[in-house]
Enzyme design. Structure first.
Site, PDB file in Angstrom:
ATOM      1  N   SER A  78       0.721  -1.781  -2.603  1.00 35.15           N
ATOM      2  CA  SER A  78      -0.439  -0.938  -2.473  1.00 35.15           C
ATOM      3  C   SER A  78      -0.148  -0.559  -0.924  1.00 35.15           C
ATOM      4  O   SER A  78      -0.254  -1.425   0.031  1.00 35.15           O
ATOM      5  CB  SER A  78      -1.711  -1.542  -2.654  1.00 35.15           C
ATOM      6  OG  SER A  78      -2.677  -0.796  -2.139  1.00 35.15           O
TER       7      SER A  78
ATOM      8  N   HIS B 187       1.765   2.129  -5.046  1.00 35.32           N
ATOM      9  CA  HIS B 187       0.292   2.153  -5.570  1.00 35.32           C
ATOM     10  C   HIS B 187      -0.576   2.870  -4.510  1.00 35.32           C
ATOM     11  O   HIS B 187      -0.204   2.542  -3.068  1.00 35.32           O
ATOM     12  CB  HIS B 187      -0.447   0.786  -5.727  1.00 35.32           C
ATOM     13  CG  HIS B 187      -1.609   0.764  -6.381  1.00 35.32           C
ATOM     14  ND1 HIS B 187      -1.724   0.986  -7.768  1.00 35.32           N
ATOM     15  CD2 HIS B 187      -2.875   0.245  -6.014  1.00 35.32           C
ATOM     16  CE1 HIS B 187      -3.250   0.778  -8.045  1.00 35.32           C
ATOM     17  NE2 HIS B 187      -3.571   0.597  -6.839  1.00 35.32           N
TER      18      HIS B 187
ATOM     19  N   ASP C 134      -4.199   3.833  -3.103  1.00 35.07           N
ATOM     20  CA  ASP C 134      -5.582   3.646  -3.489  1.00 35.07           C
ATOM     21  C   ASP C 134      -6.736   4.890  -2.731  1.00 35.07           C
ATOM     22  O   ASP C 134      -6.715   4.577  -1.503  1.00 35.07           O
ATOM     23  CB  ASP C 134      -6.019   2.287  -2.645  1.00 35.07           C
ATOM     24  CG  ASP C 134      -5.563   1.027  -3.614  1.00 35.07           C
ATOM     25  OD1 ASP C 134      -5.995   1.165  -4.789  1.00 35.07           O
ATOM     26  OD2 ASP C 134      -4.824   0.288  -3.190  1.00 35.07           O
TER      27      ASP C 134
ATOM     28  N   MET D 152     -10.087   6.025  -1.973  1.00 35.54           N
ATOM     29  CA  MET D 152     -11.665   5.787  -1.901  1.00 35.54           C
ATOM     30  C   MET D 152     -12.345   7.046  -1.200  1.00 35.54           C
ATOM     31  O   MET D 152     -12.114   7.673  -0.506  1.00 35.54           O
ATOM     32  CB  MET D 152     -11.707   4.486  -1.183  1.00 35.54           C
ATOM     33  CG  MET D 152     -11.044   3.370  -1.677  1.00 35.54           C
ATOM     34  SD  MET D 152     -11.478   1.664  -1.009  1.00 35.54           S
ATOM     35  CE  MET D 152      -9.961   0.630  -1.710  1.00 35.54           C
TER      36      MET D 152
ATOM     37  N   HIS E  85      -4.642   5.587  -7.836  1.00 35.39           N
ATOM     38  CA  HIS E  85      -5.626   4.950  -8.286  1.00 35.39           C
ATOM     39  C   HIS E  85      -6.836   5.422  -7.768  1.00 35.39           C
ATOM     40  O   HIS E  85      -7.075   5.216  -6.485  1.00 35.39           O
ATOM     41  CB  HIS E  85      -5.630   3.257  -8.077  1.00 35.39           C
ATOM     42  CG  HIS E  85      -6.566   2.419  -8.434  1.00 35.39           C
ATOM     43  ND1 HIS E  85      -7.058   1.116  -7.697  1.00 35.39           N
ATOM     44  CD2 HIS E  85      -7.677   2.620  -9.168  1.00 35.39           C
ATOM     45  CE1 HIS E  85      -8.150   0.716  -8.145  1.00 35.39           C
ATOM     46  NE2 HIS E  85      -8.553   1.508  -9.161  1.00 35.39           N
TER      47      HIS E  85
ATOM     48  N   MET F 149     -10.556   5.664  -6.707  1.00 32.36           N
ATOM     49  CA  MET F 149     -11.963   4.906  -6.885  1.00 32.36           C
ATOM     50  C   MET F 149     -12.852   5.743  -6.276  1.00 32.36           C
ATOM     51  O   MET F 149     -13.409   5.764  -5.198  1.00 32.36           O
ATOM     52  CB  MET F 149     -11.556   3.512  -5.992  1.00 32.36           C
ATOM     53  CG  MET F 149     -10.975   2.519  -6.680  1.00 32.36           C
ATOM     54  SD  MET F 149     -10.460   1.281  -5.487  1.00 32.36           S
ATOM     55  CE  MET F 149      -8.850   2.029  -5.072  1.00 32.36           C
TER      56      MET F 149
ATOM     57  N   MET G  28      -9.249  -4.622 -12.537  1.00 34.41           N
ATOM     58  CA  MET G  28      -9.495  -4.909 -11.223  1.00 34.41           C
ATOM     59  C   MET G  28      -9.902  -6.373 -11.553  1.00 34.41           C
ATOM     60  O   MET G  28     -10.639  -6.972 -12.013  1.00 34.41           O
ATOM     61  CB  MET G  28     -10.872  -4.143 -10.816  1.00 34.41           C
ATOM     62  CG  MET G  28     -10.690  -2.749 -10.557  1.00 34.41           C
ATOM     63  SD  MET G  28      -9.096  -2.357  -9.364  1.00 34.41           S
ATOM     64  CE  MET G  28      -9.604  -3.226  -7.899  1.00 34.41           C
TER      65      MET G  28
ATOM     66  N   ASP H 132      -5.202  -5.452 -10.314  1.00 36.52           N
ATOM     67  CA  ASP H 132      -5.151  -5.230  -9.181  1.00 36.52           C
ATOM     68  C   ASP H 132      -6.147  -5.805  -8.248  1.00 36.52           C
ATOM     69  O   ASP H 132      -7.282  -5.963  -8.562  1.00 36.52           O
ATOM     70  CB  ASP H 132      -5.600  -3.426  -9.187  1.00 36.52           C
ATOM     71  CG  ASP H 132      -5.593  -3.021  -7.843  1.00 36.52           C
ATOM     72  OD1 ASP H 132      -5.116  -3.491  -6.690  1.00 36.52           O
ATOM     73  OD2 ASP H 132      -5.801  -1.744  -7.957  1.00 36.52           O
TER      74      ASP H 132
HETATM   75  C1  DX5 Z   1      -8.880  -2.563  -3.944  1.00 34.71           C
HETATM   76  C2  DX5 Z   1      -7.520  -1.961  -4.192  1.00 34.71           C
HETATM   77  C3  DX5 Z   1      -6.471  -2.617  -4.436  1.00 34.71           C
HETATM   78  C4  DX5 Z   1      -6.230  -3.248  -2.972  1.00 34.71           C
HETATM   79  C5  DX5 Z   1      -5.651  -4.750  -3.357  1.00 34.71           C
HETATM   80  O1  DX5 Z   1      -9.894  -2.166  -4.085  1.00 34.71           O
HETATM   81  O2  DX5 Z   1      -7.737  -1.161  -5.491  1.00 34.71           O
HETATM   82  O3  DX5 Z   1      -5.129  -1.956  -4.720  1.00 34.71           O
HETATM   83  O4  DX5 Z   1      -5.150  -2.672  -2.207  1.00 34.71           O
HETATM   84  O5  DX5 Z   1      -5.238  -5.382  -2.221  1.00 34.71           O
HETATM   85  P1  DX5 Z   1      -4.847  -6.724  -2.110  1.00 34.71           P
HETATM   86  O6  DX5 Z   1      -3.701  -6.934  -2.572  1.00 34.71           O
HETATM   87  O7  DX5 Z   1      -4.966  -7.225  -0.621  1.00 34.71           O
HETATM   88  O8  DX5 Z   1      -5.942  -7.751  -2.964  1.00 34.71           O
HETATM   89 ZN    ZN Z   2      -5.667  -0.046  -6.526  1.00 40.69          ZN
END
Ligand code: DX5
Ligand code: ZN
Length: 230
Positions: free
Chosen positions: A19, A44, A46, A48, A80, A82, A151, A185
């Protein structure tokens, strides 16, 4: 996916998916190249929005900035989302070069519609669930999905601990959709990856355990070896 010629083919087998959330954004291209050279085939992203989850991170511009080098290595851009009301952003991520787009079941009242909109955009479609959402919430949509994401932390931040209820949910998700990729994840490292794989996960997202390490390529290889990943 098999039988669906209009969507991208997702890498088969067990894969560690770095990620970029935990990457050094001032050196993003270089860091992505490092994990691609180490064998990563799923990158990946992320996204947000400060609404569905408190932080604001990155969007289509960043997905687009890495897409050529990811595709050049034969890898995919795994987005992904969010974000609240993800249906409004599907076309934008597809244009940016996303191969798979995953939305949260909790983020839209129109999950069926958004999954089909993702397919119509030419991408593979995933649905994610938060830790408090049971696997059974996806019963009516699972067969339409290419990917189900469990998750294993509360979404919003890297570096959290893997929640112990996750393996049972992974097994339940795998039972709902035997043809879908099961992705996990949050909190994945060389210590937690084996239990996730044993429970049915195929793709293991790892942020801080890869990009928080002094040598991301070596960290990637260590997690992949622990997981028995390709
Ligand atoms: C969290 C994200 C993850 C995050 C995971 O909200 O969706 O993809 O990057 O991070 P680690 O591997 O540090 O838990
Ligand atoms: Zn993620």
């Amino acid at each position: 996916m098999e039988g669906r010629a209009d969507v991208h083919r997702l890498p088969a087998g067990c894969r560690v998916a770095p990620s970029i959330l935990s990457a050094d954004f001032a050196r993003l291209g270089e860091q992505v190249d490092e994990v691609l050279a180490a064998g990563a085939r799923v990158i990946h992203v992320d996204v947000m929005d400060g609404d569905f989850v408190p932080p604001i991170t990155i969007g289509p511009l960043v997905a687009s900035a890495i897409a050529d080098r990811v595709h050049g290595a034969g890898a995919i851009v795994d987005c992904h989302l969010m974000i609240a009301r993800p249906e409004a952003q599907v076309a934008e991520f597809a244009r940016a070069g996303a191969d798979s787009i995953t939305v949260h079941a909790e983020a839209t009242a129109h999950l069926n519609r958004v999954v089909h909109a993702i397919h119509e955009s030419g991408c593979s479609a995933g649905v994610a669930i938060n830790p408090a959402t049971p696997a059974g919430a996806l019963e009516a949509i699972a067969a339409d999905c290419d990917l189900l994401l469990c998750m294993s932390v509360n979404p919003g931040w890297g570096g959290q601990a893997f929640l112990p209820g996750t393996p049972a949910k992974l097994t339940a998700l795998a039972g709902l959709a035997p043809a879908a990729v099961i992705e996990v994840d949050g909190g994945i490292d060389a210590a937690t990856a084996p239990a996730a794989v044993a429970a049915g996960a195929a793709w293991l997202v790892a942020g801080s355990a890869v990009f928080g390490a002094a040598d991301p390529a070596a960290a990637y290889a260590g997690i992949a070896a622990a997981a028995g990943a390709d």
